[in-house]
Structures are given as C-alpha cells and as structure tokens.
Design a protein around this motif. Structure first.
Motif, mmCIF file in Angstrom:
data_model
loop_
_atom_site.group_PDB
_atom_site.id
_atom_site.type_symbol
_atom_site.label_atom_id
_atom_site.label_comp_id
_atom_site.label_asym_id
_atom_site.label_seq_id
_atom_site.Cartn_x
_atom_site.Cartn_y
_atom_site.Cartn_z
ATOM 1 N N ASP A 1 -3.124 4.721 -9.294
ATOM 2 C CA ASP A 1 -4.389 4.926 -8.590
ATOM 3 C C ASP A 1 -4.159 5.318 -7.131
ATOM 4 N N LEU A 2 -3.320 4.563 -6.457
ATOM 5 C CA LEU A 2 -3.080 4.839 -5.038
ATOM 6 C C LEU A 2 -2.375 6.168 -4.829
ATOM 7 N N ALA A 3 -1.412 6.484 -5.678
ATOM 8 C CA ALA A 3 -0.695 7.754 -5.557
ATOM 9 C C ALA A 3 -1.633 8.932 -5.822
ATOM 10 N N ALA A 4 -2.524 8.798 -6.786
ATOM 11 C CA ALA A 4 -3.473 9.872 -7.092
ATOM 12 C C ALA A 4 -4.446 10.080 -5.938
ATOM 13 N N LEU A 5 -4.887 9.008 -5.322
ATOM 14 C CA LEU A 5 -5.798 9.147 -4.186
ATOM 15 C C LEU A 5 -5.120 9.853 -3.017
ATOM 16 N N ALA A 6 -3.885 9.484 -2.733
ATOM 17 C CA ALA A 6 -3.150 10.132 -1.635
ATOM 18 C C ALA A 6 -2.920 11.611 -1.934
ATOM 19 N N ALA A 7 -2.528 11.927 -3.153
ATOM 20 C CA ALA A 7 -2.286 13.320 -3.523
ATOM 21 C C ALA A 7 -3.580 14.133 -3.501
ATOM 22 N N ALA A 8 -4.673 13.531 -3.921
ATOM 23 C CA ALA A 8 -5.956 14.243 -3.936
ATOM 24 C C ALA A 8 -6.430 14.542 -2.518
ATOM 25 N N ASP A 9 -6.206 13.634 -1.587
ATOM 26 C CA ASP A 9 -6.577 13.897 -0.193
ATOM 27 C C ASP A 9 -5.855 15.123 0.339
ATOM 28 N N ILE A 10 -4.572 15.254 0.028
ATOM 29 C CA ILE A 10 -3.806 16.412 0.497
ATOM 30 C C ILE A 10 -4.228 17.665 -0.259
ATOM 31 N N ALA A 11 -4.472 17.541 -1.561
ATOM 32 C CA ALA A 11 -4.880 18.699 -2.360
ATOM 33 C C ALA A 11 -6.230 19.242 -1.903
ATOM 34 N N ARG A 12 -7.093 18.389 -1.427
ATOM 35 C CA ARG A 12 -8.415 18.819 -0.958
ATOM 36 C C ARG A 12 -8.379 19.288 0.488
ATOM 37 N N GLY A 13 -7.236 19.170 1.167
ATOM 38 C CA GLY A 13 -7.106 19.622 2.548
ATOM 39 C C GLY A 13 -7.518 18.607 3.578
ATOM 40 N N LEU A 14 -7.691 17.348 3.182
ATOM 41 C CA LEU A 14 -8.074 16.308 4.143
ATOM 42 C C LEU A 14 -6.881 15.838 4.976
#
Length: 124
Positions: A53-66
């Motif tokens: 869960d935590l790894a997916a959230l971190a990766a999604a933030d970068i993938a979305r450009g945040l």
C-alpha cells in the motif's frame, strides 16, 4: 474366581500418570509451535500488505507528477523501509498515472514468502 484376579496390582500402574502428563505436554508444545508459525505467517502477510500500500502510494504520487523521481525506485525504497521487497512495479497512464505494485515479505522458515498487491492512482 481367585482372590488375586479381583485385586488391582498397584505396581503395574506405577508411572502411568507420568507418561500421560509427558504425552499431554508434548501435544501442548506441538500446538504452541503451530500457533507461533501461524502468527508469524499472519504478521508477514500484514507487513506485505502494508508495504504494498505505501509503496503504491509513493509511486503513484511520482507517476502523477506530484513529486519528482522514478516511481519504481521510490516504491523500492519505501518497500525496503517496511522490510519487504518489490517483486513487480507497473506504471500506467490510466487516470493521469496509476501504480500497480507487488511486494514479497520473506518468512523466517522455508515457507513461501507472503505477497502483497496494491494499486494507487488518481481518484476516478
């Protein structure tokens, strides 16, 4: 019927209680060992789910450009901080950037590793 046949011989039964108690202790220890193994398996599964869960959230933030950086590298560092290992990382363009992460948590015994999967991205 003789008088001896009707009597109990206390010498023959001597130590029977000891054998019974030793057997019950062995069964109790075996059950305790199984419970410990199941507890460790449950803890590893929870650790894998949390790490995913935590790894997916971190990766999604970068993938979305945040945030800046590589999504899978960030997922790997977050996973390592949670004592799990990234087994799969997939970033898609769905909804502005979605991360799908698979992690494994090693077991201390020769059992297969616990697996956790998570998907994170922008809300629909």
């Amino acid at each position: 019927m003789s008088a001896i046949a009707g009597r109990r011989n206390p010498e023959r039964e001597r130590g029977a209680g000891t054998v019974l108690v030793v057997g019950l202790c062995a069964v109790a220890l075996a059950l305790l060992g199984v419970l410990v193994l199941l507890g460790q398996a449950a803890a590893a599964q929870a650790r894998a789910a949390t790490g995913a869960d935590l790894a997916a959230l971190a990766a999604a933030d970068i993938a979305r450009g945040l945030r800046a950086g590589d999504p899978c590298a960030a997922a790997g560092s977050i996973a390592a901080a949670n004592r799990v290992r990234v087994a799969g990382c997939r970033i898609t363009d769905e909804r502005g950037g979605t991360a799908e992460i698979v992690v494994t948590a090693p077991m201390p015994y020769p059992w297969p590793a616990a697996t956790g999967r998570a998907r994170a991205g922008a809300p629909p």
